[in-house]
Design a protein around this motif. Structure first.
Motif, mmCIF file in Angstrom:
data_model
loop_
_atom_site.group_PDB
_atom_site.id
_atom_site.type_symbol
_atom_site.label_atom_id
_atom_site.label_comp_id
_atom_site.label_asym_id
_atom_site.label_seq_id
_atom_site.Cartn_x
_atom_site.Cartn_y
_atom_site.Cartn_z
ATOM 1 N N GLY A 99 14.840 -60.366 58.962
ATOM 2 C CA GLY A 99 13.714 -60.148 57.719
ATOM 3 C C GLY A 99 13.624 -59.034 56.880
ATOM 4 O O GLY A 99 14.942 -57.851 57.351
ATOM 5 N N TYR A 161 15.054 -67.766 50.825
ATOM 6 C CA TYR A 161 14.052 -66.669 52.080
ATOM 7 C C TYR A 161 13.688 -67.958 51.889
ATOM 8 O O TYR A 161 12.922 -68.455 51.132
ATOM 9 C CB TYR A 161 13.914 -65.763 51.269
ATOM 10 N N THR A 177 7.549 -58.257 55.461
ATOM 11 C CA THR A 177 7.521 -59.162 55.820
ATOM 12 C C THR A 177 8.528 -60.976 55.302
ATOM 13 O O THR A 177 7.901 -61.851 55.939
ATOM 14 C CB THR A 177 9.148 -58.692 56.901
ATOM 15 N N SER A 179 11.882 -63.577 55.381
ATOM 16 C CA SER A 179 12.847 -63.901 55.659
ATOM 17 C C SER A 179 13.821 -64.726 55.285
ATOM 18 O O SER A 179 13.243 -65.712 55.395
ATOM 19 C CB SER A 179 12.891 -64.298 58.221
ATOM 20 N N GLY A 183 18.564 -66.401 59.168
ATOM 21 C CA GLY A 183 18.798 -65.132 59.367
ATOM 22 C C GLY A 183 19.337 -64.306 59.009
ATOM 23 O O GLY A 183 20.299 -65.223 57.677
ATOM 24 N N GLN A 307 12.845 -62.516 68.045
ATOM 25 C CA GLN A 307 12.086 -63.708 67.828
ATOM 26 C C GLN A 307 11.222 -64.595 68.335
ATOM 27 O O GLN A 307 9.917 -64.226 68.079
ATOM 28 C CB GLN A 307 12.796 -64.792 66.720
ATOM 29 N N SER A 495 12.711 -54.877 60.477
ATOM 30 C CA SER A 495 12.574 -55.232 59.436
ATOM 31 C C SER A 495 12.583 -54.446 58.158
ATOM 32 O O SER A 495 13.361 -54.592 56.901
ATOM 33 C CB SER A 495 12.124 -56.176 58.570
#
Length: 518
Positions: A99, A161, A177, A179, A183, A307, A495
């Motif tokens: 994030g 992303y 934000t 992610s 990840g 998450q 984040s």
């Protein structure tokens, strides 16, 4: 960038386990090992003795900050060399959910979100209880937008992303934000591949252990490699991107060491120690990032599942209960508020119905928090091993298993479901998203506190230059990422750890190029 108004701010107020490394390596091993072998074969051979190597910009650490800095500097025409003491890249970034704050970015603006760097700045100061270095936080708040633009642009780093933007939360007044795809592991893989495509050399298993100083200017590092080999690596500038000090017990209080450590094994404070020996200033060294909602692995190490936690609290009737079988906090509150509530309790549990539990497990597995095999093993033990994963066909049966009062647990769920039907939580003010199922089975997962990221470190200026004890830059020495102190206060704002690593690395590459290029 807006001018930082110190008077206005001061008037306002007073987040690696070996197991996770193994899982991450399975995702990125091919690209990393091939790159390490290629670099080793063309740059040097691992033999005893001292090898001298030179580059324009020497970067210590191949995590999110170091890799971003390398790509940024190389795009500006600098010859870059990265040293990484582990045999793989990643640092703390590889363990993250990926994030990344994006206030002021083109993506956020395109989503029609109203936000402002000053809002982010104030949110971070309030969340950190004003222990931040306001100059560093202000720098971050104003630079993360263009840094994120570079990160995702095909003409920049080109890192994939997802376009789904987070919503407002207890820590962020606006959705800001995004992610990284895959990840933290996916983010590092993409950065490593980008570096490889630019022929950036990375020396793996080479640990920097000292700075070379010539007439007060940093001109390189000394380092130790495999098989007793030594290096003197010269550069026109050196960037420390070595991460924090959470894995160095000398920096951690006995009280905090009672908690499970969930950070990188490589976070031993190497860059911090080298810089301080060279005259650098450090501060906030007692500020260690403690976070709620950790499971504790069988060997005692901590692992986040945030998450899955976010999904449970924002989309279901799942709740946090104490050993007394009662709720203790608004589950959608800030991490700090939840942390303080959990500190008062002997043990806390995440309570879920069947559908919610299955979704929690699916998200945790997809986020590389643990494997499905592990989750099944833990649940089969039904509370008789660490971590505690337990189930019961009824709330009373589950309560007996996890040793909480059955009557209290039944009453807690009944009250919560009544609040959900009425659309109001008079106990804690949670925004209700539905009841817990009226029929079992029900599940509980033990929730603990954990520590991982460190929040103290080196002082820097707006050119990412390391400052000495007189607030003067040490010529030739830069820092980025977690080795820098003060972007967060006494707890990190979600984040911003990954965001700071990437933004500070990118900006450090630009700053070094401005200084070094004729």
């Amino acid at each position: 960038m807006k001018k930082f108004n110190e008077k206005r701010v001061l008037a306002t107020g007073p987040k690696i386990s070996v197991q996770f490394v193994k899982k991450t390596i399975s995702v990125i091993l091919t690209s990393i090992v091939l790159l390490a072998c290629q670099t080793a074969s063309k740059s040097h051979s691992f033999v005893s003795g001292t090898t001298e190597v030179s580059a324009d910009f020497v970067i210590v650490g191949a995590g999110g900050a170091g890799l971003s800095a390398a790509i940024s500097a190389a795009q500006q025409g600098l010859k870059v060399l990265i040293l990484e003491k582990m045999f793989f890249a990643g640092g703390a970034t590889v363990m993250s959910g990926g994030g990344t704050t994006a206030t002021g970015s083109q993506w956020q603006k395109g989503a029609g979100v109203k936000d402002d760097p000053e809002w982010l700045f104030m949110d971070m100061l309030k969340n950190g209880h004003f222990y931040n270095n306001p100059h560093t936080t202000w720098f971050y708040a104003n630079k993360i937008g263009p840094s994120f633009d570079w990160l995702v642009s095909p003409d920049g780093a080109g890192i994939p992303y997802g376009r789904q933007l987070s919503g407002p939360s207890a820590e962020h007044r606006a959705g800001r934000t995004y992610s990284a795809t895959g990840g933290g592991a996916g983010l590092i893989e993409s950065l490593v591949n980008k570096a490889a495509s630019m022929n950036i050399d990375i020396l793996y298993s080479v640990k920097a252990d000292g700075l070379i100083l010539e007439n007060g200017t940093v001109s390189g590092v000394t380092a130790a490699g495999p098989n007793g080999s030594r290096y003197r690596i010269y550069g026109k500038a050196v960037l420390l991107a070595t991460g924090g000090y959470g894995a160095n017990s000398e920096f951690i209080s006995e009280e905090i060491k009672k908690l499970p450590y969930a950070g990188s094994v490589s976070a031993t404070g190497d860059g911090l120690i080298m810089a301080v020996k060279a005259g650098a200033a450090s501060f906030n060294m007692d500020k260690i990032n403690i976070q709620p909602h950790s499971i504790r692995f069988p060997d005692g190490r901590g692992q986040h599942t945030f998450q899955g936690i976010l999904y449970v609290y924002n989309n279901t009737g799942g709740m946090l209960i104490s050993q007394d079988g009662v709720r203790i906090v608004n589950e959608q509150a800030s991490n700090y508020d939840i942390l303080m509530a959990m500190k008062k309790e002997e043990q806390c549990y995440l309570l879920m119905d069947k559908v919610t539990y299955q979704r929690y497990i699916d998200i945790a597995v997809a986020s590389h928090n643990f494997t499905k095999v592990q989750a099944d093993e833990w649940l089969a033990a039904n509370g008789k091993m660490t971590p505690i994963f337990a189930g019961g066909q009824t709330l009373e049966e589950l309560a007996e298993t996890i040793h909480v009062p059955p009557d209290a647990l039944v009453k807690t769920v009944s009250s919560y479901n009544g609040y959900a039907a009425a659309g109001r939580d008079p106990d804690f003010g949670r925004k209700l998203t539905g009841p817990m199922a009226s029929d079992g089975p029900y599940y509980a997962v033990a929730m603990d506190l954990r520590y991982y990221a460190t929040l103290g470190g080196l002082r820097i200026n707006d050119d990412l230059e390391v400052l000495d004890t007189n607030d003067k830059p040490i010529p030739g020495l830069y820092a980025a990422g977690e080795v820098v102190g003060g972007v967060n206060g006494d707890i990190y704002t979600s984040s911003t750890c990954v965001g700071w690593a990437l933004a500070s690395g990118y900006q450090a590459g630009l700053a070094a190029a401005r200084k070094l290029k004729p």
